[in-house]
Structure formats: C-alpha cells, structure tokens
Design a protein around this motif. Structure first.
Motif, PDB file in Angstrom:
ATOM      1  N   THR A 123       0.829  -1.213   0.000  1.00  0.00           N
ATOM      2  CA  THR A 123       0.000   0.000   0.000  1.00  0.00           C
ATOM      3  C   THR A 123       0.864   1.264   0.000  1.00  0.00           C
ATOM      4  OG1 THR A 123      -0.223  -0.204   2.415  1.00  0.00           O
ATOM      5  CG2 THR A 123      -2.024  -1.040   1.071  1.00  0.00           C
ATOM      6  N   GLN A 124       2.001   1.206   0.697  1.00  0.00           N
ATOM      7  CA  GLN A 124       2.910   2.360   0.687  1.00  0.00           C
ATOM      8  C   GLN A 124       3.498   2.573  -0.709  1.00  0.00           C
ATOM      9  OE1 GLN A 124       6.085   2.266   3.580  1.00  0.00           O
ATOM     10  NE2 GLN A 124       7.146   4.004   2.664  1.00  0.00           N
ATOM     11  N   THR A 183       0.834   4.007  -2.970  1.00  0.00           N
ATOM     12  CA  THR A 183       0.597   5.431  -2.692  1.00  0.00           C
ATOM     13  C   THR A 183       1.688   6.295  -3.316  1.00  0.00           C
ATOM     14  OG1 THR A 183      -0.527   4.927  -0.607  1.00  0.00           O
ATOM     15  CG2 THR A 183       0.345   7.158  -0.860  1.00  0.00           C
ATOM     16  N   GLU A 184       2.937   5.857  -3.152  1.00  0.00           N
ATOM     17  CA  GLU A 184       4.068   6.606  -3.718  1.00  0.00           C
ATOM     18  C   GLU A 184       4.007   6.629  -5.239  1.00  0.00           C
ATOM     19  OE1 GLU A 184       7.466   4.691  -2.048  1.00  0.00           O
ATOM     20  OE2 GLU A 184       7.203   5.602  -0.060  1.00  0.00           O
ATOM     21  N   SER A 193       1.370   8.996  -6.596  1.00  0.00           N
ATOM     22  CA  SER A 193       1.732  10.412  -6.468  1.00  0.00           C
ATOM     23  C   SER A 193       2.521  10.907  -7.676  1.00  0.00           C
ATOM     24  CB  SER A 193       2.546  10.635  -5.181  1.00  0.00           C
ATOM     25  OG  SER A 193       3.823  10.035  -5.289  1.00  0.00           O
TER      26      SER A 193
END
Length: 208
Positions: A40-41, A44-45, A48
C-alpha cells in the motif's frame, strides 16, 4: 421433559464446538501483515507520480505495468483465504523459501516436480540459480540470470513455476513482489546450479 433437555444439551454442545473450531476455519486476514503495509505504501508513492511517471524513473508503459502489478498484489492480499503456496510444474526440483508460522523462520527447502507446498506453511518465494532463463510474470520478457536471485511473493499468492516450451526456461504466473540479489536480503542465496538442486532430496514436511 427429558427429551427436551437432551435436545438442549445437543444444541449447546454443537454451539461450543463451533465456537472452539471457528479459528481454524475462519478466513485469514493478511491485511494486518507487513506485506500489505509495504504494498500500500509503494502504491501510494507510485500514484503520487501519476501525472509524470518519469519522476519515479518510469516510462509511461513501465509505470502502467508497475501500477497493475501493485494493484494485483494488493488485491491478492485482501482476498486471500489461505497462506501463500508454491506449485512446481517445472519438471525439476525447485528451491523454495518457506516458513512455518510461529515454528520456523524463512529458510531454503526443496520442492519436488509436480508438488505444491502445504498450506500450513508460508511459501515466501523461490530461488533461481545463475544461468536460468526466467520469465518473471505473465507480462515479462524472458531474461538470462547472471547470478542467483531470490524471488519474493506477497501473502496469499498462489505461485506457479513452470517450464516454457519456447525457451526451456522457468516462467512464473505472477510478477514477483521483490527480486533479491546477494547482499540485499537476509535469505540464504547459495551458489547452487540447477543440477545441484535436482540432486537434493525434496523436503517431505513441505508437501501438501
């Protein structure tokens, strides 16, 4: 009256059995593990940088492929009902990384041709020796490994390694979560050849 009490007693026994047995058949929640947090990290990155994939070091095509891989990994973890398993359809012995939760850490084991790891174990990934012709995922291109690598998959993955008719190499049905080289992981990365792996006795307790 006695018959009524017997019925009540039977119902109570069934309810108690269900309460005790529930943890064994209840679906596992892998979203609380480290794999889910990492995926999930990373997602998300990556999102972006959606307006300009070059910021993240991707071409537009590479960006879309990586996005699809992470979304698939997230979906696998969210919908998985059992631990990750590895199936060996290569026709040879396969070296796999596996652990038995709360009993044994991730180590290298050997899975015989046509076998699948027991779902009491977590199959964390596989080992591929130098010289392997490998296609790491359904959308990947074949490559020749110049050094041994450890292929990691996320929780809940049902990994299939098979031999391709076109190259005689190994193809994976899913893209790896990570590919480790020597010095990049705490997992053992010995310098085995495929012939040496084939000479190993398959690990009996690993078999489903």
């Amino acid at each position: 009256m006695m018959k009524f009490f017997k019925v009540v007693l039977v119902v109570l026994v069934l309810l108690v059995n269900l309460a005790v047995a529930q943890p064994s058949w209840a679906a596992k929640d892998f979203t609380k593990g480290t794999d889910y947090a990492e995926v999930t990290q990373a997602l998300t990155e990556l999102l972006s940088a959606q307006s300009d994939p070059s910021v993240a070091g991707y071409t537009p095509e590479q960006y879309q492929q990586r996005l699809a891989e992470l979304q698939q990994q997230k979906y696998v973890i969210e919908t998985a009902t059992k631990r990750a398993q590895c199936r060996n359809e290569t026709g040879q012995t396969l070296a796999v990384y596996a652990n038995k939760p709360k009993k044994s850490p991730t180590q290298l084991y050997f899975l015989g041709a046509g076998e699948i790891t027991d779902d009491d174990w977590d199959c964390d990934g596989i080992y591929l020796p130098a010289g392997t012709q490998a296609t790491l995922g359904p959308a990947a291109e074949a490559l020749s490994l110049t050094e041994p690598v450890a292929i990691k998959v996320v929780d809940g993955t049902q990994l299939i390694a098979r031999t391709t008719a076109a190259t005689g190499g190994i193809q994976l049905n899913v893209a790896p979560a990570k590919v480790f080289k020597a010095g990049e992981t705490t997992w053992a990365l010995p310098s085995y050849t495929q012939a040496e792996i084939n000479g190993q006795v398959p690990t009996p307790q690993l078999i489903d």
